[in-house]
Design a protein around this motif. Sequence first.
Motif, PDB file in Angstrom:
ATOM      1  N   HIS A  45       0.805  -1.223   0.000  1.00 30.27           N
ATOM      2  CA  HIS A  45       0.000   0.000   0.000  1.00 30.27           C
ATOM      3  C   HIS A  45       0.837   1.272   0.000  1.00 30.27           C
ATOM      4  O   HIS A  45       0.377   2.311  -0.453  1.00 30.27           O
ATOM      5  CB  HIS A  45      -0.944   0.000   1.207  1.00 30.27           C
ATOM      6  CG  HIS A  45      -1.887  -1.148   1.203  1.00 30.27           C
ATOM      7  ND1 HIS A  45      -2.868  -1.311   0.262  1.00 30.27           N
ATOM      8  CD2 HIS A  45      -1.974  -2.234   2.016  1.00 30.27           C
ATOM      9  CE1 HIS A  45      -3.536  -2.424   0.499  1.00 30.27           C
ATOM     10  NE2 HIS A  45      -3.005  -3.014   1.553  1.00 30.27           N
ATOM     11  N   ASP A  46       2.039   1.219   0.523  1.00 32.76           N
ATOM     12  CA  ASP A  46       2.876   2.414   0.629  1.00 32.76           C
ATOM     13  C   ASP A  46       3.732   2.662  -0.601  1.00 32.76           C
ATOM     14  O   ASP A  46       4.516   3.606  -0.621  1.00 32.76           O
ATOM     15  CB  ASP A  46       3.812   2.297   1.844  1.00 32.76           C
ATOM     16  CG  ASP A  46       3.050   2.227   3.152  1.00 32.76           C
ATOM     17  OD1 ASP A  46       1.874   2.647   3.174  1.00 32.76           O
ATOM     18  OD2 ASP A  46       3.627   1.754   4.140  1.00 32.76           O
ATOM     19  N   HIS A  47       3.611   1.824  -1.631  1.00 33.63           N
ATOM     20  CA  HIS A  47       4.500   1.932  -2.786  1.00 33.63           C
ATOM     21  C   HIS A  47       3.708   1.961  -4.091  1.00 33.63           C
ATOM     22  O   HIS A  47       2.748   1.222  -4.259  1.00 33.63           O
ATOM     23  CB  HIS A  47       5.460   0.741  -2.829  1.00 33.63           C
ATOM     24  CG  HIS A  47       6.262   0.584  -1.581  1.00 33.63           C
ATOM     25  ND1 HIS A  47       7.348   1.372  -1.291  1.00 33.63           N
ATOM     26  CD2 HIS A  47       6.129  -0.260  -0.539  1.00 33.63           C
ATOM     27  CE1 HIS A  47       7.849   1.015  -0.128  1.00 33.63           C
ATOM     28  NE2 HIS A  47       7.122   0.024   0.349  1.00 33.63           N
ATOM     29  N   ALA A  48       4.144   2.808  -5.019  1.00 35.35           N
ATOM     30  CA  ALA A  48       3.529   2.852  -6.343  1.00 35.35           C
ATOM     31  C   ALA A  48       4.084   1.752  -7.234  1.00 35.35           C
ATOM     32  O   ALA A  48       3.434   1.305  -8.158  1.00 35.35           O
ATOM     33  CB  ALA A  48       3.792   4.220  -6.983  1.00 35.35           C
ATOM     34  N   LEU A  49       5.289   1.312  -6.918  1.00 37.15           N
ATOM     35  CA  LEU A  49       5.964   0.301  -7.718  1.00 37.15           C
ATOM     36  C   LEU A  49       5.877  -1.046  -7.022  1.00 37.15           C
ATOM     37  O   LEU A  49       6.137  -1.149  -5.828  1.00 37.15           O
ATOM     38  CB  LEU A  49       7.437   0.691  -7.884  1.00 37.15           C
ATOM     39  CG  LEU A  49       8.267  -0.115  -8.858  1.00 37.15           C
ATOM     40  CD1 LEU A  49       7.774   0.106 -10.285  1.00 37.15           C
ATOM     41  CD2 LEU A  49       9.722   0.306  -8.742  1.00 37.15           C
ATOM     42  N   ARG A  50       5.489  -2.077  -7.775  1.00 39.05           N
ATOM     43  CA  ARG A  50       5.448  -3.425  -7.217  1.00 39.05           C
ATOM     44  C   ARG A  50       6.350  -4.318  -8.057  1.00 39.05           C
ATOM     45  O   ARG A  50       6.292  -4.294  -9.284  1.00 39.05           O
ATOM     46  CB  ARG A  50       4.038  -3.981  -7.226  1.00 39.05           C
ATOM     47  CG  ARG A  50       3.951  -5.310  -6.477  1.00 39.05           C
ATOM     48  CD  ARG A  50       2.562  -5.832  -6.437  1.00 39.05           C
ATOM     49  NE  ARG A  50       2.313  -6.432  -7.741  1.00 39.05           N
ATOM     50  CZ  ARG A  50       1.185  -7.002  -8.107  1.00 39.05           C
ATOM     51  NH1 ARG A  50       0.162  -6.998  -7.305  1.00 39.05           N
ATOM     52  NH2 ARG A  50       1.044  -7.541  -9.277  1.00 39.05           N
ATOM     53  N   GLN A  51       7.194  -5.092  -7.389  1.00 42.72           N
ATOM     54  CA  GLN A  51       8.081  -6.006  -8.081  1.00 42.72           C
ATOM     55  C   GLN A  51       7.904  -7.400  -7.500  1.00 42.72           C
ATOM     56  O   GLN A  51       7.896  -7.579  -6.281  1.00 42.72           O
ATOM     57  CB  GLN A  51       9.527  -5.554  -7.968  1.00 42.72           C
ATOM     58  CG  GLN A  51       9.740  -4.246  -8.728  1.00 42.72           C
ATOM     59  CD  GLN A  51      11.155  -3.763  -8.643  1.00 42.72           C
ATOM     60  OE1 GLN A  51      11.607  -3.387  -7.576  1.00 42.72           O
ATOM     61  NE2 GLN A  51      11.850  -3.772  -9.763  1.00 42.72           N
ATOM     62  N   VAL A  52       7.762  -8.370  -8.412  1.00 38.72           N
ATOM     63  CA  VAL A  52       7.491  -9.746  -8.023  1.00 38.72           C
ATOM     64  C   VAL A  52       8.437 -10.667  -8.779  1.00 38.72           C
ATOM     65  O   VAL A  52       8.591 -10.540  -9.997  1.00 38.72           O
ATOM     66  CB  VAL A  52       6.033 -10.137  -8.354  1.00 38.72           C
ATOM     67  CG1 VAL A  52       5.762 -11.595  -8.011  1.00 38.72           C
ATOM     68  CG2 VAL A  52       5.049  -9.212  -7.649  1.00 38.72           C
ATOM     69  N   VAL A  53       9.084 -11.573  -8.055  1.00 34.52           N
ATOM     70  CA  VAL A  53       9.852 -12.640  -8.693  1.00 34.52           C
ATOM     71  C   VAL A  53       8.901 -13.822  -8.813  1.00 34.52           C
ATOM     72  O   VAL A  53       8.329 -14.268  -7.822  1.00 34.52           O
ATOM     73  CB  VAL A  53      11.098 -13.023  -7.868  1.00 34.52           C
ATOM     74  CG1 VAL A  53      11.778 -14.249  -8.465  1.00 34.52           C
ATOM     75  CG2 VAL A  53      12.067 -11.852  -7.801  1.00 34.52           C
ATOM     76  N   SER A  54       8.709 -14.289 -10.051  1.00 30.96           N
ATOM     77  CA  SER A  54       7.845 -15.439 -10.315  1.00 30.96           C
ATOM     78  C   SER A  54       8.663 -16.530 -10.971  1.00 30.96           C
ATOM     79  O   SER A  54       9.514 -16.242 -11.815  1.00 30.96           O
ATOM     80  CB  SER A  54       6.697 -15.060 -11.254  1.00 30.96           C
ATOM     81  OG  SER A  54       5.770 -14.251 -10.605  1.00 30.96           O
TER      82      SER A  54
END
Length: 126
Positions: A45-54
């Motif tokens: 919720h505190d970040h505009a950028l989301r990064q996910v390792v899949s």
Amino acid sequence: MRASVTVDRPEPPMESLSLSALTDELLTTARQTNGRGARTIRGGHDHALRQVVSVLTAGHDMNEHDSPDEATLQVLRGRVRLVAGEESWEGAVGDFVVIPSSRHRVEALEDSSILLTVLAAGALDG
């Protein structure tokens, strides 16, 4: 008269993470379960950028889905295919692609790890 006081607050420490070690961990679990795994490494919720390792083991895929606003994919390990309608792109270690805004899916051509980066809806508004 009250004197103003400045309080120095230390900056939070730099955050770091081994993407190779995380890939190893996720692939080990994926091989023992359903062929898939993921972990959000930045976001919330505190970040505009989301990064996910899949991770996907060979022959598995991420089912077709809509793209959430702006998104990119970087191949960390293995080889993958991104399919969007009639278009497809194959990537190997170090390759990068902007994910189209149309429905798409990701297929693992071999055991693979990808870094998905997504900008939250409305992050650039204002």
